[in-house]
Design a protein around this motif. Structure first.
Motif, PDB file in Angstrom:
ATOM      1  N   GLU A 219      -1.850   0.269   4.453  1.00 36.77           N
ATOM      2  CA  GLU A 219      -0.793  -0.244   3.577  1.00 36.77           C
ATOM      3  C   GLU A 219      -0.806   0.469   2.229  1.00 36.77           C
ATOM      4  O   GLU A 219       0.258   0.758   1.665  1.00 36.77           O
ATOM      5  CB  GLU A 219      -0.966  -1.755   3.376  1.00 36.77           C
ATOM      6  N   TYR A 220      -1.975   0.758   1.722  1.00 40.26           N
ATOM      7  CA  TYR A 220      -2.073   1.446   0.419  1.00 40.26           C
ATOM      8  C   TYR A 220      -1.491   2.851   0.502  1.00 40.26           C
ATOM      9  O   TYR A 220      -0.819   3.321  -0.424  1.00 40.26           O
ATOM     10  CB  TYR A 220      -3.524   1.491  -0.035  1.00 40.26           C
ATOM     11  N   SER A 221      -1.745   3.534   1.621  1.00 42.28           N
ATOM     12  CA  SER A 221      -1.188   4.881   1.781  1.00 42.28           C
ATOM     13  C   SER A 221       0.329   4.845   1.845  1.00 42.28           C
ATOM     14  O   SER A 221       0.991   5.827   1.506  1.00 42.28           O
ATOM     15  CB  SER A 221      -1.748   5.528   3.054  1.00 42.28           C
ATOM     16  N   LEU A 222       0.895   3.703   2.284  1.00 41.43           N
ATOM     17  CA  LEU A 222       2.351   3.530   2.322  1.00 41.43           C
ATOM     18  C   LEU A 222       2.890   2.934   1.028  1.00 41.43           C
ATOM     19  O   LEU A 222       4.079   2.593   0.963  1.00 41.43           O
ATOM     20  CB  LEU A 222       2.732   2.634   3.509  1.00 41.43           C
ATOM     21  N   ARG A 223       2.015   2.774   0.034  1.00 43.69           N
ATOM     22  CA  ARG A 223       2.378   2.230  -1.284  1.00 43.69           C
ATOM     23  C   ARG A 223       2.823   0.780  -1.201  1.00 43.69           C
ATOM     24  O   ARG A 223       3.607   0.305  -2.025  1.00 43.69           O
ATOM     25  CB  ARG A 223       3.466   3.071  -1.962  1.00 43.69           C
ATOM     26  N   GLN A 224       2.308   0.066  -0.204  1.00 44.09           N
ATOM     27  CA  GLN A 224       2.567  -1.360  -0.086  1.00 44.09           C
ATOM     28  C   GLN A 224       1.401  -2.092  -0.739  1.00 44.09           C
ATOM     29  O   GLN A 224       0.476  -2.566  -0.083  1.00 44.09           O
ATOM     30  CB  GLN A 224       2.732  -1.765   1.389  1.00 44.09           C
ATOM     31  N   PHE A 225       1.452  -2.194  -2.077  1.00 45.35           N
ATOM     32  CA  PHE A 225       0.304  -2.675  -2.829  1.00 45.35           C
ATOM     33  C   PHE A 225      -0.010  -4.144  -2.538  1.00 45.35           C
ATOM     34  O   PHE A 225      -1.173  -4.521  -2.414  1.00 45.35           O
ATOM     35  CB  PHE A 225       0.548  -2.472  -4.323  1.00 45.35           C
TER      36      PHE A 225
END
Length: 875
Positions: A128-134
């Motif tokens: 999720e972080y790599s997809l910028r879904q913080f």
């Protein structure tokens, strides 16, 4: 797809397994099925089965722990029982993979859910972080910290959570989380990373005093740590403590002789104008430095003072320089900058004698020889790597020829290209590079031949295409040469270039030629599909749209036609006749008996249903098509398409006033909404349903849940718009708001006269309120389907002049443009409207389409063939 299982079925399996001697399995499966029962005795949904996007495969979330649970199995004495149990298990597993979705994951420790597994949580968070879904990543990491405080990944999870908090500008919480890890007694990578993040967060907050105290504490524990010392000096500088920073860096330099520390000290001296003092300090401590370090420090100070001559002389006069690669490189650069090519050549030769024989040094030696006028020697020097490393011929020849071109030795470069082709047995090697040299020499005809040769035997590139499409030589027919070469070579690059020419020319009369090429070679399908997609991303011309329609007719039962039909439905700004044509072609396509791909057909049906409702105002037709999607069995069906079809049904039934049916479909859609974005969308749909029912307070409560739980959702803007309508337009009365929403529902189902009456009623009763202007703007937009174009155009101009800041002005300007085209206004006036749109709304998503239309009008003016002018005119 959700499946429910009762305890009784589990007991049957458990008893069978137990009778065969599988006692451990019986206990485990019994526990698993017990977890699927609710407290009130009803069945519980215990697993979710999700179809993979674009595939018929089923993703089964199962976790078999063979070694843990089957280690002590006893071989049953009764072979018949074993056979019976084996067949029963195979049958059970077959049911599972075909639709029952049983979760065979066994318990692990205290975790009863696969999503609670620590490694799973960490990996999910990183994804999720790599997809910028913080927010989603933070939720997983916070869950990990709560459940597994003693796990070996705990510190790493805290670091990643701190990184996310810093990205979200929540520095205080990040500092609180990272401090314990930064204070770990044992030095490791996690402590190092935590300290780095902690200092970065403190610096962002400009809490220099806190940073100084923290760094001083760490430095007292590890005085020899250079990075801590440099960070502390930087904080001293930020705090205005220049003397403390200087003394700290000087002390570090004396103990470590670190080049980075000296660089910081030199920057500080340059800012404060104390470079001479730094030179004096270096001179005083000369005895403590190695000679190479002394020369590096002193020469850098002289260069900073713009005394390059003295720096070069200092390096040249020291014997130590001849044995130091960095010092020789610095000396060579200084001599080269000052035009002392003989001295620079000597330094580069010394570097070569020290074993530095890389390409950069060889290139520098040849450059010095070239500047000294010794061209032949320079060429021999540059060619040495080719003779020394024949195994990397391409790389060496590429470096060699590029260097020759840089020095404008074009004839020698052409010879090198020919030599490379002979050595590598490739007649098209370096075709583009050789063409560039020929262009530079003014031999443009030969250059075009080389470019075409490279296109024939190489890959398609835009640069090469542009050179051939707009040649510098008259009489060069690029299209004709492509048509002659394609049957012989079948090069994909040539085919792509031919397709690009057709789209650049944008001539509807060339469509029969394209269909001929497409019929001879199926590889054109992929090229045409890609190029049509690119064209539709901007402005869909008459040529592109006509080509799509003809290709759909020609390949009706192919997947290519289905994909083009989807693209056809996406085209904006279609006239009524074009909408009818798109509808007819799509209906015929989905009605073909031969279906190339059930998933592709489902997607097309979903898009077609939305098209019928949103663009054709045909609610019954939209429901009919959406129900076809829902009638397809769930196995192998795209979950997103089924959910989308349900949303269309919800929207249509709501617009028709069938609120109970819409509520049933909404409940079904909620069972398919597993992704957070889908759940947020369901909240918006539920709030819209309640609003149209007149339950405004309930709708606002649902929207509040959306804003609280999904602040970063893509559907948040839709929810906020609905909330704005409900709050801003509730004045002067809720009854008028209800009438306004009734008008919206009537317009969406094609009852334009009824919608206009509702909007007129609202506008007359809500005089002087925002609701009045909103109702008037909506009335104008809806009237496009029924009103006289001249009258509507005048009313639209009047509204725009009286309400220049209204949010509907972009839509009204585009409607004004469409009305002008219907009334056959001159293109100069139409251009003025489009330019006005661009000037006022450059950030609008439709600005690109508007720009393309302006460009199209300009091209149309330049056309000389009246036959083409007739084709390009729009209704």
């Amino acid at each position: 797809m959700l499946r429910t299982h009762t305890k009784s079925f589990g007991n049957v399996l458990c008893k069978a397994l137990s009778s065969a001697g599988l006692l451990e399995v019986h206990k485990t499966v019994e526990t698993s099925f017990q977890s699927g029962k609710k407290n009130n005795g009803e069945t519980q949904e215990i697993v979710t089965k999700e179809p993979l996007a674009g595939s018929n495969k089923i993703e089964m979330k199962a976790n078999f722990q063979y070694s843990q649970y089957f280690r002590n199995l006893r071989f049953p004495r009764n072979l018949f029982k074993l056979t019976l149990v084996s067949l029963f298990c195979c049958f059970f597993i077959g049911l599972t993979t075909s639709g029952f979705g049983i979760d065979f994951r066994f318990p692990q420790g205290n975790s009863s859910n696969v999503s609670d597994d620590p490694v799973f949580l960490y990996n999910q968070a990183m994804t999720e972080y790599s997809l910028r879904q913080f927010e989603r990543a933070k939720e997983c990491l916070e869950k990990f910290i709560k459940l597994y405080p003693k796990h070996q990944l705990y510190n790493r999870v805290c670091l990643e959570l701190g990184r996310i908090l810093i990205d979200q500008r929540n520095h205080d919480k990040a500092i609180e989380l990272l401090t314990p890890i930064a204070e770990l007694p044992e030095p490791n990578s996690e402590r190092y990373t935590a300290r780095k993040l902690l200092i970065s967060a403190i610096a962002d907050l400009q809490r220099f005093r806190q940073g100084v105290e923290l760094l001083e504490k760490w430095r007292s524990q590890d005085p020899s740590n250079v990075e801590i010392g440099r960070s502390l000096a930087d904080f001293y500088l930020q705090s205005g403590k220049l003397d403390e920073a200087r003394l700290l860096l000087e002390g570090l330099l004396e103990r470590t002789l670190d080049r980075e520390v000296f660089s910081d000290l030199l920057k500080l001296a340059g800012k404060t104008g104390q470079i001479d003092s730094l030179m004096g300090l270096i001179e005083q401590r000369k005895a403590r430095y190695r000679t190479a370090d002394y020369l590096e420090f002193m020469s850098s100070c002289l260069v900073a003072l713009k005394k390059d001559e003295k720096a070069a002389e200092l390096l040249r006069s020291s014997p130590e320089t001849r044995n130091s690669v960095p010092l020789l490189q610095k000396l060579a650069r200084l001599d080269l900058d000052k035009g002392k090519y003989e001295f620079a050549l000597k330094s580069y030769r010394d570097l070569q004698s020290l074993g530095l024989s890389d390409w950069e040094n060889t290139k520098a030696i040849g450059h010095c020889l070239f500047l000294l006028g010794r061209v032949e020697e320079a060429i021999k020097e540059w060619k040495k790597p080719i003779d020394r490393r024949p195994y990397s011929a391409f790389e060496n020849y590429n470096q060699y020829t590029q260097t020759l071109i840089e020095h404008k030795l074009y004839d020698q470069a052409l010879e090198a290209f020919s030599e490379a082709r002979r050595m590598m047995s490739n007649p098209a090697q370096f075709a583009s590079e050789r063409a560039g040299v020929l262009d530079a020499m003014g031999r443009h005809a030969e250059a075009l031949d080389e470019y075409f040769l490279g296109l024939t035997f190489g890959n398609y590139t835009v640069d090469v295409f542009e050179k051939l499409f707009k040649p510098k030589v008259e009489g060069f027919d690029f299209k004709k040469r492509l048509e002659e070469a394609i049957p012989k070579s079948h090069s994909p690059a040539l085919k792509r270039a031919l397709v690009e020419i057709y789209f650049r020319q944008n001539d509807p009369f060339s469509i029969p030629e394209i269909l001929k090429w497409e019929g001879e070679d199926d590889s054109f399908d992929d090229l045409l599909e890609e190029r049509i997609g690119q064209a539709n991303a901007g402005f869909t011309s008459i040529f592109t749209r006509k080509l799509m329609v003809e290709l759909i007719k020609k390949k009706r039962s192919s997947g290519f036609a289905y994909k083009l039909a989807i693209e056809l439905l996406k085209i904006q700004d279609q006239t009524d006749s074009e909408l009818d044509e798109a509808r007819k072609e799509t209906e015929e396509t989905v009605s073909t008996e031969l279906c190339p791909d059930i998933l592709l057909k489902t997607t097309l049906l979903t898009k077609f249903s939305a098209f019928l409702f949103q663009r054709c105002n045909d609610p019954l037709g939209a429901l009919r098509i959406a129900n076809q999607v829902l009638a397809v069995p769930n196995q192998g069906q795209e979950q997103t398409d089924r959910l989308e079809a349900l949303v269309i049904c919800i929207t249509v039934e709501t617009a028709l006033g069938n609120f109970d049916q819409a509520k049933k479909e909404l409940d079904e859609a909620k069972t398919l909404a597993l992704d957070p974005e889908d759940k947020a969308r369901m909240l918006v749909e539920e709030a819209r349903l309640e609003a149209y029912k007149g339950e405004f307070q309930e709708s606002l409560k649902i929207l509040k849940v959306l804003t609280d739980k999904n602040p970063d959702s893509l559907w948040l803007n839709d929810g906020l718009n609905l909330a704005l309508v409900l709050t801003a337009f509730s004045n002067p009365s809720l009854g008028l708001l209800k009438s306004y929403l009734d008008g919206e529902r009537a317009a969406s189902v094609g009852s334009f006269s009824e919608a206009i009456k509702d909007f007129e009623l609202v506008a007359s009763a809500a005089s002087g309120t925002p609701l009045m202007s909103e109702a008037l703007s909506r009335k104008l937009i809806v009237s496009e389907k029924t009103a006289s174009p001249p009258t509507l155009l005048l009313d639209t101009k009047e509204f725009i002049s009286k309400n220049p800041a209204h949010h509907s002005i972009p839509d009204l300007l585009l409607m004004e443009w469409r009305l002008m085209r219907k009334l056959n206004y001159d293109e100069a006036t139409i251009c003025d409207i489009l330019k006005d749109f661009l000037d006022r709304f450059p950030g609008d998503l439709r600005a690109r389409v508007v720009s393309a239309n302006i460009e199209e009008i300009m091209k149309r003016k330049s056309l000389q063939d009246p036959r083409k002018n007739e084709v390009y005119e729009k209704k």
